[in-house]
Design a protein around this motif. Sequence first.
Motif, short mmCIF file in Angstrom:
data_model
loop_
_atom_site.label_atom_id
_atom_site.label_comp_id
_atom_site.label_asym_id
_atom_site.label_seq_id
_atom_site.Cartn_x
_atom_site.Cartn_y
_atom_site.Cartn_z
N HIS A 317 0.70 -8.58 2.58
CA HIS A 317 1.86 -8.07 3.59
C HIS A 317 0.80 -6.52 3.28
CE1 HIS A 317 4.93 -9.63 4.33
NE2 HIS A 317 4.58 -10.84 3.02
N PHE A 318 0.28 -6.95 2.82
CA PHE A 318 -0.81 -5.08 2.26
C PHE A 318 -2.31 -5.23 2.59
CE2 PHE A 318 2.65 -5.43 -0.80
CZ PHE A 318 2.99 -3.69 -0.25
N SER A 319 -2.50 -5.89 4.10
CA SER A 319 -3.47 -6.44 4.15
C SER A 319 -4.89 -6.31 3.31
CB SER A 319 -3.79 -5.16 5.37
OG SER A 319 -2.30 -5.54 6.80
N TRP A 320 -4.94 -6.97 2.45
CA TRP A 320 -5.75 -7.32 2.06
C TRP A 320 -7.00 -5.99 1.11
CZ3 TRP A 320 -9.93 -6.77 5.31
CH2 TRP A 320 -9.71 -7.41 6.29
N ILE A 321 -5.69 -5.15 1.01
CA ILE A 321 -6.48 -3.36 1.00
C ILE A 321 -7.02 -3.08 0.13
CG2 ILE A 321 -4.43 -2.57 -1.05
CD1 ILE A 321 -4.04 -0.61 0.84
N PRO A 325 -12.89 -2.42 0.86
CA PRO A 325 -13.93 -2.17 0.77
C PRO A 325 -15.47 -3.05 0.72
CG PRO A 325 -12.62 -1.03 -0.45
CD PRO A 325 -12.20 -2.42 -0.02
N ALA A 326 -15.08 -3.89 0.00
CA ALA A 326 -16.04 -5.06 -0.33
C ALA A 326 -16.58 -5.64 1.33
CB ALA A 326 -16.36 -5.74 -1.22
N LEU A 327 -15.65 -5.71 2.35
CA LEU A 327 -15.66 -6.78 3.13
C LEU A 327 -16.35 -5.37 4.52
CD1 LEU A 327 -12.34 -8.83 3.13
CD2 LEU A 327 -14.32 -9.56 2.99
N ARG A 328 -16.20 -4.61 3.63
CA ARG A 328 -16.49 -3.31 5.18
C ARG A 328 -18.29 -2.96 5.31
NH1 ARG A 328 -11.48 -0.04 4.90
NH2 ARG A 328 -10.30 -1.09 6.10
#
Lengths: 383, 152
Positions: A317-321, A325-328
């Motif tokens: 629901h909060f798009s793994w907020i 950063p780790a994935l980007r």
Amino acid sequence: MMLRWIRRQLNLLDFALFSLRRRKARNLALVLVYTLVVFWLGSVIFFSRAMQNQAGKLLKDSPEILVQRLCAGRHELIPLEYLDQIRAIRGVQQARERLWGYYYDPGSQANYTIMVEASQGSGLEPGWIMVGSGVLRSFAAKDQESLTFRSYRGDFLRLRVKEVFSSDSELLTSDLILMEQGDFKKLFGFPEGFATDLVVEVRNPKERSTVAEKIAQSLPDTRPILRDEILRTYQALFDWRGGMALMLLISAVLAFLILAWDKATGLSADEKKEIGILKATGWETGDVMLLKALEGMVLSLSAFLCGTLFAYLHVFHFSWILMAPALRGWAVLYPRFPLDPSFGPGDLAVLFFLTVAPYTVATMVPCWKAATTDPDRVMRGQI
Amino acid sequence: MTRPSIVFLLLVSLGAMGLVGICIHTSSLSSAPRSLEEQLKNLVIQYGLTDLCLFTEARYTRHPSMADLHSAFQDHPGAFDHFPTGSFIFPPPHLRHPVWSSSPSIPPGKTYQDLDSKVSSRLEFSEASSPPTKFSSPFIPWTPFWRPQARK
């Protein structure tokens, strides 16, 4: 008999809850940290399972076999003559070329995937492009109607945007720029008679690996990639027991180990005194152990339920907020996409046994040690 | 006055029911046909897409399944894998165990795997029976202590 047993358990649970309430601040802090650990572990497991599922569903129809040419260990352009040799292999239904590559835009400092459409379905004409939503978001363009590229000769190539892929498809198309073959060759100076790679379709799916083997034998400088291998790449990439997910899990597991170790190394003076008094007033060792097990269970269950529910909300629901950063990494362009919830009771069971079981065991060991010692020694703090 | 144990059990039951509800909701979502999913699948078929657009920072992270030799030193000697994503993503499995090279008709020395030191060292861990690979890398591959050394 049964009713008596239930009443006894309820009494013990009441006692355990009152006992926890006496050390309110300490136990609240413990539940908070424990919940955070479960939340992080749960987020990683839910995210990786959802990504595996999404990749499996979407890439199920990716090309059956892709043939790349390697030269000096690197991916090279493949001559179109190879198509005839591949078509001559028994079992091959169709073979065609794919033209694609990457374009780095210095203005936005982002890499884009440029592709020539495989079929003529969208009817792109020279001078027109189709782009993903992420391209328009990041490309250094004055307007959203045309994009200017710098060709391999240094001159500018302005292409008009015919269509923007739906923002729902960002997981596949965020950085994608689709253009006509002539424009592609003009932009990159792509040589005639070559392609980036070849797509091969096989009549019988069972023969895929045989055909791939024949391709590798007849064209030794090529590397066939099967659809199954593409799917396996993503299964491995988002396997929570390895790769990226493992990196994220390690920090949570380490935090949890510190927590469990702290509990396992011993009881506080208050807790020892409490066990000693209980033993002195006639409690059996089994009762004391049960009481401590219930205390641990109350903390574990509360943390597990809260952590799991928060992890679910965080990922779906909060798009793994917090994980984004780790994935980007250093990527400038990053897709925005929702994840479909996809996990089963098995994943919840894994999460439960990864968190609740070690904690419960860790708390029981010092309690057993204190409960089996002489109450007098326990109360005097001699253990 | 309500007993604390009853309140606690009620709260736990509520939480457990919430988890069961989530599981049921999730399974109903995955079984239902969805138009968006169909739309995305059509894109994959129409344009022959092979990868998800997740990591756009480098070509081998944008298309992990199409990556050439997904390793350090690939750009120039001494070039470490400098993109953060590179430390998260392992080389694709088919670089390690290609399906099509399982047959003995392709000699092991002829596969592209041997070109990559990182992949070769991984092969060493997983395939106890495979012969030692020649490394062009200046680094000596690490052999785990639990693995018995081959007798000379």
